[in-house]
Design an enzyme around this catalytic site. Sequence first.
Site, PDB file in Angstrom:
ATOM      1  N   THR A 122       0.858  -1.187   0.000  1.00 58.31           N
ATOM      2  CA  THR A 122       0.000   0.000   0.000  1.00 58.31           C
ATOM      3  C   THR A 122       0.891   1.232   0.000  1.00 58.31           C
ATOM      4  OG1 THR A 122      -1.666  -1.218   1.240  1.00 58.31           O
ATOM      5  CG2 THR A 122      -1.820   1.196   1.290  1.00 58.31           C
ATOM      6  N   GLU A 151      -3.530  -4.609  -2.631  1.00 59.82           N
ATOM      7  CA  GLU A 151      -4.145  -5.819  -2.095  1.00 59.82           C
ATOM      8  C   GLU A 151      -5.237  -5.444  -1.089  1.00 59.82           C
ATOM      9  OE1 GLU A 151      -3.847  -8.994  -3.070  1.00 59.82           O
ATOM     10  OE2 GLU A 151      -5.540  -9.065  -1.710  1.00 59.82           O
ATOM     11  N   LYS A 207      -6.787   2.311  -3.175  1.00 60.32           N
ATOM     12  CA  LYS A 207      -6.499   1.548  -1.951  1.00 60.32           C
ATOM     13  C   LYS A 207      -6.668   2.418  -0.694  1.00 60.32           C
ATOM     14  CE  LYS A 207      -5.027  -1.434   0.962  1.00 60.32           C
ATOM     15  NZ  LYS A 207      -5.809  -2.593   1.352  1.00 60.32           N
ATOM     16  N   CYS A 263      -3.229  -2.084   8.999  1.00 60.83           N
ATOM     17  CA  CYS A 263      -3.484  -1.189   7.858  1.00 60.83           C
ATOM     18  C   CYS A 263      -4.196   0.117   8.199  1.00 60.83           C
ATOM     19  CB  CYS A 263      -4.314  -1.928   6.810  1.00 60.83           C
ATOM     20  SG  CYS A 263      -3.389  -3.259   6.038  1.00 60.83           S
ATOM     21  N   ARG A 330      -0.402  -5.874  15.446  1.00 60.76           N
ATOM     22  CA  ARG A 330      -0.069  -4.494  15.081  1.00 60.76           C
ATOM     23  C   ARG A 330      -1.226  -3.538  15.417  1.00 60.76           C
ATOM     24  NH1 ARG A 330       2.629  -5.565   9.194  1.00 60.76           N
ATOM     25  NH2 ARG A 330       1.203  -7.332   9.213  1.00 60.76           N
TER      26      ARG A 330
HETATM   27  P1  NAD Z   1       4.723  -7.771   6.754  1.00 61.50           P
HETATM   28  O1  NAD Z   1       5.482  -6.887   7.661  1.00 61.50           O
HETATM   29  O2  NAD Z   1       3.960  -8.925   7.288  1.00 61.50           O
HETATM   30  O3  NAD Z   1       5.712  -8.356   5.637  1.00 61.50           O
HETATM   31  C1  NAD Z   1       6.654  -7.604   4.957  1.00 61.50           C
HETATM   32  C2  NAD Z   1       7.857  -8.524   4.659  1.00 61.50           C
HETATM   33  O4  NAD Z   1       8.743  -7.851   3.767  1.00 61.50           O
HETATM   34  C3  NAD Z   1       8.673  -8.877   5.889  1.00 61.50           C
HETATM   35  O5  NAD Z   1       8.752 -10.296   6.004  1.00 61.50           O
HETATM   36  C4  NAD Z   1      10.051  -8.270   5.617  1.00 61.50           C
HETATM   37  O6  NAD Z   1      11.118  -9.041   6.130  1.00 61.50           O
HETATM   38  C5  NAD Z   1      10.057  -8.248   4.092  1.00 61.50           C
HETATM   39  N1  NAD Z   1      11.009  -7.319   3.493  1.00 61.50           N
HETATM   40  C6  NAD Z   1      11.228  -6.014   3.789  1.00 61.50           C
HETATM   41  N2  NAD Z   1      12.184  -5.516   2.981  1.00 61.50           N
HETATM   42  C7  NAD Z   1      12.570  -6.505   2.149  1.00 61.50           C
HETATM   43  C8  NAD Z   1      13.512  -6.621   1.094  1.00 61.50           C
HETATM   44  N3  NAD Z   1      14.258  -5.586   0.722  1.00 61.50           N
HETATM   45  N4  NAD Z   1      13.634  -7.801   0.463  1.00 61.50           N
HETATM   46  C9  NAD Z   1      12.898  -8.873   0.828  1.00 61.50           C
HETATM   47  N5  NAD Z   1      11.991  -8.825   1.816  1.00 61.50           N
HETATM   48  C10 NAD Z   1      11.824  -7.663   2.471  1.00 61.50           C
HETATM   49  O7  NAD Z   1       3.764  -6.801   5.936  1.00 61.50           O
HETATM   50  P2  NAD Z   1       2.317  -7.143   5.307  1.00 61.50           P
HETATM   51  O8  NAD Z   1       1.290  -7.105   6.359  1.00 61.50           O
HETATM   52  O9  NAD Z   1       2.441  -8.338   4.434  1.00 61.50           O
HETATM   53  O10 NAD Z   1       2.095  -5.847   4.401  1.00 61.50           O
HETATM   54  C11 NAD Z   1       2.810  -5.630   3.202  1.00 61.50           C
HETATM   55  C12 NAD Z   1       2.136  -4.495   2.445  1.00 61.50           C
HETATM   56  O11 NAD Z   1       0.809  -4.893   2.078  1.00 61.50           O
HETATM   57  C13 NAD Z   1       1.979  -3.211   3.259  1.00 61.50           C
HETATM   58  O12 NAD Z   1       2.124  -2.107   2.420  1.00 61.50           O
HETATM   59  C14 NAD Z   1       0.553  -3.307   3.760  1.00 61.50           C
HETATM   60  O13 NAD Z   1      -0.009  -2.040   4.009  1.00 61.50           O
HETATM   61  C15 NAD Z   1      -0.139  -3.974   2.599  1.00 61.50           C
HETATM   62  N6  NAD Z   1      -1.365  -4.701   2.953  1.00 61.50           N
HETATM   63  C16 NAD Z   1      -1.408  -5.459   4.084  1.00 61.50           C
HETATM   64  C17 NAD Z   1      -2.576  -6.185   4.389  1.00 61.50           C
HETATM   65  C18 NAD Z   1      -2.656  -7.026   5.634  1.00 61.50           C
HETATM   66  O14 NAD Z   1      -3.767  -7.432   5.985  1.00 61.50           O
HETATM   67  N7  NAD Z   1      -1.567  -7.324   6.310  1.00 61.50           N
HETATM   68  C19 NAD Z   1      -3.679  -6.123   3.540  1.00 61.50           C
HETATM   69  C20 NAD Z   1      -3.593  -5.342   2.381  1.00 61.50           C
HETATM   70  C21 NAD Z   1      -2.418  -4.649   2.098  1.00 61.50           C
END
Ligand code: NAD
Length: 433
Positions: A122, A151, A207, A263, A330
């Site tokens: 996002t 997403e 989004k 989020c 979170r």
């Molecule tokens: P998360 O913190 O669970 O996962 C992020 C992952 O990225 C971590 O495992 C981290 O180690 C990895 N990472 C960071 N930098 C990296 C790099 N350079 N190379 C490889 N890996 C790397 O985050 P999430 O909850 O999956 O969210 C990810 C994105 O999706 C965010 O922008 C969030 O706003 C969005 N989003 C999340 C949800 C949700 O329900 N969690 C829903 C929709 C959208």
Amino acid sequence: MRVAMIGTGYVGLVSGACLADFGHSVVCIDKDQDKIARLKAGEIPIFEPGLEELVQANVKGGRLSFSTDPAEVVGDCDAVFIAVGTPTREEDGHADLSYVHAVAREIAPLLSGFTVVINKSTVPVGTGDEVEGLIRETNPEADFAVVSNPEFLREGAAIDDFKRPDRVVIGVEDDRARQVMADLYRPLDVTATPIVMVGRRTSELIKYAANGFLAMKIAFINEVADLCEKVGADVQQVAYGIGLDKRIGPKFLMAGPGYGGSCFLKDTLALTRTAQEAGAPISLIEATVESNANRKKSMAGRVSAMTGDLTGKTVALLGLTFKPNTDDMRDAPSLDMAPALIAMGARVQAFDPEGMEEAARLLDGVDFRDGPYDAVQGADAVVILTEWDQFRALDLDRVKMLMNRPLMIDLRNVYRPEDVRARGFTYASIGRS
Ligand code: NAD
């Protein structure tokens, strides 16, 4: 299609496993060595219903694998997703794009042949332009297009949301990339999923506007709940009565302790910053952010208003995660509630079915218990903070017997007031008398 998913968190792992299940060949990459080692060993690092089976089946089928090294993977891929975190930037409340930018720089020299770089994180409007600029700057020869594909999955129902979404939003400016995206999501044709193809900036804003609207709906019903308490109305009936209106809809009208999660807080904040910077402030979202923050802070006061002075008293918290069916802590309301109760002199005993490992890292001074009945032992009040299924039909006679004083504060309106009171409890809930 050969796909790399960079970032194997909640979104990356679920999206990667689902895309593999659709038949694509997916490598999920993460810089967290421990996480990838666990995944390679067959261990799922997060709790998400159905995910373990899905991952196992696709690993076994040879469609899903894991790596810590983009250099091993990216050059062979048609599509590279960025699914890293975009947390709140401490200084100004905007989205911290450092992880997204780092991935852009990392993959730039690895791109080979036409590659679509898809931003699933996002991100604020204009981030696609920045990612494109960073890749171009690092590797001027690269043949690529940057696409926005936000997403919308919900933790706890993530697999179903990914496989049967209300819609897929794709922000794309390039015809070849449009074709790649259509091929990637072709498996959703059978369910006639609307694919919303728009410009990249529009997609990025969709989004934030979606999350802003949903957060506003929750903040709205929470304030209506406060009004219900003052005037003797019932917020659940109000929600039902307005939700039947198709223009309003019944979802996100459950009054509670304030929204949390990975989020809404960060996305509403980032949206207000984007809007302010663009000279078009969205005062409704600014008010939503403030309303929710105040609400979360006020919840411990609801407990002390029922118990009286909390010094030396014991409060049982049932549920610590921001919602059921996830281990995600979170911005969970418990992170405000537990420290505030402790600061008022209370002892806090808590139980959560999946979140205690993470909660233990985040909450000092909480006595984590083995189950709901263990948590209420000797308590002067029990607070239902997350509506896990296993808290919906507690043996109230047993709870009463175990407690020091039968007082229930049901911040999720799980129970009917008359039922709990009939068992001899003092009972308070949200927006109902
Ligand atoms: P998360 O913190 O669970 O996962 C992020 C992952 O990225 C971590 O495992 C981290 O180690 C990895 N990472 C960071 N930098 C990296 C790099 N350079 N190379 C490889 N890996 C790397 O985050 P999430 O909850 O999956 O969210 C990810 C994105 O999706 C965010 O922008 C969030 O706003 C969005 N989003 C999340 C949800 C949700 O329900 N969690 C829903 C929709 C959208």
